[in-house]
Design an enzyme around this catalytic site. Structure first.
Site, short mmCIF file in Angstrom:
data_model
loop_
_atom_site.label_atom_id
_atom_site.label_comp_id
_atom_site.label_asym_id
_atom_site.label_seq_id
_atom_site.Cartn_x
_atom_site.Cartn_y
_atom_site.Cartn_z
N SER B 158 0.85 -1.19 0.00
CA SER B 158 0.00 0.00 0.00
C SER B 158 0.89 1.26 0.00
O SER B 158 1.79 1.34 -0.84
CB SER B 158 -0.95 -0.05 1.20
OG SER B 158 -2.02 0.83 1.03
N ARG B 228 -12.50 7.39 7.87
CA ARG B 228 -12.04 6.03 8.17
C ARG B 228 -13.07 4.98 7.77
O ARG B 228 -12.71 3.91 7.28
CB ARG B 228 -11.71 5.90 9.65
CG ARG B 228 -11.21 4.53 10.05
CD ARG B 228 -9.96 4.11 9.30
NE ARG B 228 -9.24 3.03 9.97
CZ ARG B 228 -8.04 2.58 9.62
NH1 ARG B 228 -7.39 3.12 8.61
NH2 ARG B 228 -7.46 1.61 10.29
N ASP B 326 -8.85 -6.88 -4.13
CA ASP B 326 -8.46 -5.51 -3.74
C ASP B 326 -9.28 -4.51 -4.53
O ASP B 326 -9.21 -4.45 -5.76
CB ASP B 326 -6.97 -5.30 -3.98
CG ASP B 326 -6.43 -4.02 -3.34
OD1 ASP B 326 -7.23 -3.08 -3.11
OD2 ASP B 326 -5.22 -3.97 -3.06
N HIS B 356 -7.97 -5.37 -0.10
CA HIS B 356 -6.67 -4.70 0.01
C HIS B 356 -5.89 -5.17 1.24
O HIS B 356 -4.68 -5.37 1.19
CB HIS B 356 -6.91 -3.19 0.08
CG HIS B 356 -5.67 -2.37 0.16
ND1 HIS B 356 -4.72 -2.36 -0.86
CD2 HIS B 356 -5.19 -1.53 1.11
CE1 HIS B 356 -3.74 -1.54 -0.53
NE2 HIS B 356 -4.00 -1.03 0.66
N ASP B 357 -6.58 -5.37 2.36
CA ASP B 357 -5.91 -5.80 3.59
C ASP B 357 -5.27 -7.18 3.48
O ASP B 357 -4.55 -7.60 4.40
CB ASP B 357 -6.89 -5.80 4.77
CG ASP B 357 -6.99 -4.44 5.44
OD1 ASP B 357 -6.25 -3.51 5.02
OD2 ASP B 357 -7.77 -4.30 6.39
#
EC number: 2.3.1.31
Lengths: 389, 389
Positions: B158, B228, B326, B356-357
């Protein structure tokens, strides 16, 4: 001929003129009674004597009853399905009467948060929460008033698709055929997540004023604008956006300057600013919150034994379509609908880079789907005739 | 042995203790000079006498230098790659020294918006805009100070992957091998769109106070929390979220109540509230804005003839990985990196529902990628030795 004592006289003329129909009180799913509801209505074409030719076209979240037509003083946006409704077009108004209703809770003529409460002040966030099922209930009351026993077809995409699904499952005997585009049987976790973040953006704006901003001269345009930026991205395709804007600066601006003031923008920022600006100038923030919340509540399986049971028991002949690049209502959701609805044609996969908005932009594919839906409606009629013979 | 006059004495001990290194003034890409910069540093393992065994591990947006280890008073989050760094582990600290640096502009010990300006007040939004290139420049100065001519490897995902790419392209002679995960060569339109919407959510919060909120007792926690929530959804997989939460209510709450107060939540809302709450309690809002803006600016091709030319001219042996689900840095971006970087192994596709994580959670796949990266680093050494023979 429709006489003046005929309930169809409640409708505006068949040329798309905006009209309003008072449908009385509506009891919502929550038990709350919403008093004195009005629905804004447009129609194109003549209602047949037996009222069997009326097609209900359901609009999406920030859409309205203006399915076709130009921008004018009453209609801030051009018709969202221009080219698909009219004489000789897929929804052929020489044969069918196309009816569209601004959703219950909307802000384009139907009773909603920006309407006046019986106490003379605006409803604002005092407006009770509504569900997609309530929207359909208000349209059911309208159909009863008009003496329309059965829609030739109910058709819609996105929130309009959710309304269509609810019609099919709530009143299968009143829908001869249906077309459902770019929606799912229920809200997904991702949808609820991104939609509640949007609601927070609106309601955290200091101009929200606990939802009582109407008439104060201050409206939560910043929060609604943030919500729209997020939503708009979810409506478009990732590759499409990158091919169009990449990371180019907006001409004449420098988004890589030396301070954090963010005065210089990337081209995609300018595009999203434009989209946000257009929405806040035409759409009520509290209505956006109300309808977004209704989408969170959407679940055709609720109190019906779950999605699978509700869909499997719905016999309405239907056409289901989804867009390959839809990030908001991904194709897996339409695959589920087509697999579980016994009356569904094989899924129509719209191969388009346009994302969720493909159901609005890909007229080449949507047109034949609408024609197929009317074919199903006609088969239903002739089978019924055969059955009676 | 490292003597006290040795520049390596600037480093904290090799057990992961947090240390700080003053690196002096940094001239940014924009020409602005950032005075008296400090970088927070952690390391695991011993630096070899020839300093050839140091692996730089680069953290992501809201990560920090705490690559491994438990939560303690100095570290609000557990190590983000626990299980991958240590004796006998993929980044084997018996052979290598793993070094990690809190990013320039960060809020976990390095100089950033929440640090004090030379005038004695907080920097806040007066902090100059930085780019990924500036982050790498600060790390280049650190490497010079420490007498590290060449990293054994630079590794990151990332934003950490963006820093790794910039290291490879800016200083190919100083990177023996690299591992780049879940990032692209430049920001895409979609990333810029969603990231600028997040920045707006923070800077529209009335507690933002033009970025001068530090020390006022009021911080833009609502705006940062909205940002967030949006970001967190983009970090996870759509199907994964739906399998975990669907549209279930949070136990004991009713998100389908009769009013719009939104007091009852869906389970996914509660989950996102929790994620937002955790972040706002540990992360500075202005730093979030600064680093998000840096990601918007990210472009390894800028002033280098474009992405293709920059990547094609970078000979560093490397391993590129991406996650199938992702949504933020879609696989097409890592496909591009692997296709254009002449030193790249075939792309490693991490088949995971985690989105993505996945670069953080899929240790089973990431571990072997790290081992392969060090293998490439060793081949580089032996080839160099052969070249000199």
């Amino acid at each position: 001929m429709v006489s003046s004592s005929d309930p169809l006289a409640l409708l505006p003329p068949g040329d798309g003129t905006l009209g309003h129909v008072a449908i009385g009180d509506i009891t919502l799913v929550t038990g709350v009674v919403l008093p004195g509801v009005t629905l804004a209505v447009q129609r194109w074409g003549r209602v047949a004597e037996d009222r069997s030719n009326v097609v209900l076209v359901e609009h999406a979240l920030t859409g309205d009853s203006h399915v076709v037509g130009p921008v004018d003083s009453l209609h801030p946006t051009p018709g969202w399905w221009n080219g698909l409704v009219g004489p000789g077009l897929p929804l052929d108004t020489d044969r069918y009467c196309v009816l569209s209703v601004n959703v219950l809770g909307g802000c384009r003529g139907s009773t909603g948060p920006s309407s006046l409460h019986p106490d003379g002040h605006y409803w604002g966030a005092r407006f009770p929460a509504v569900s997609v099922r309530d929207m359909v209930e208000s349209e059911r009351v309208l159909a009863d008033l008009l003496g329309i026993e059965r829609w030739a077809a109910v058709i819609g995409g996105s929130m309009g698709g959710a309304r269509t699904l609810e019609w099919m499952v709530s009143h299968p005997d009143r829908v001869r055929a249906a077309c459902v585009l770019a929606v799912g049987a229920r809200a997904s976790a991702d949808q609820i997540g991104i939609q509640t973040a949007q609601i927070m953006a609106v309601t955290s704006d200091p101009h929200w004023q606990q939802g009582g901003y109407h008439g104060t001269g201050r409206t939560p345009v910043t929060g609604l604008g943030i919500a729209r930026r997020i939503a708009h991205l979810s409506y478009r395709g990732e590759v499409e956006l990158d091919e169009r804007f990449a990371n180019r600066p907006q001409p004449g601006e420098d988004p890589r300057g030396e301070d954090l003031s963010m005065s210089g923008r990337f081209a995609v920022q300018s595009y999203l600013d434009h989209q946000a600006g257009k929405l806040v100038s035409r759409f009520d923030a509290c209505t956006y919150v109300l309808l977004t919340d209704a989408l969170n509540r959407h679940d055709v399986g609720l109190d019906r034994g779950g999605v699978e049971e509700a869909l499997r028991s719905c016999p309405v002949p239907c056409v289901i379509g989804g867009v390959t690049t839809d990030r908001l209502y991904p194709l897996r959701q339409q695959e589920e609908l087509a697999a579980l609805l016994p009356g569904a044609d094989p899924l129509v996969v719209i191969d388009s880079p346009a994302g969720h908005d493909g159901f609005l932009t890909e007229a080449d594919v949507v047109g034949p789907m609408l024609e197929r839906t009317l074919e199903l409606a006609e088969q239903g009629t002739s089978e019924k005739t055969r059955g009676h013979a």
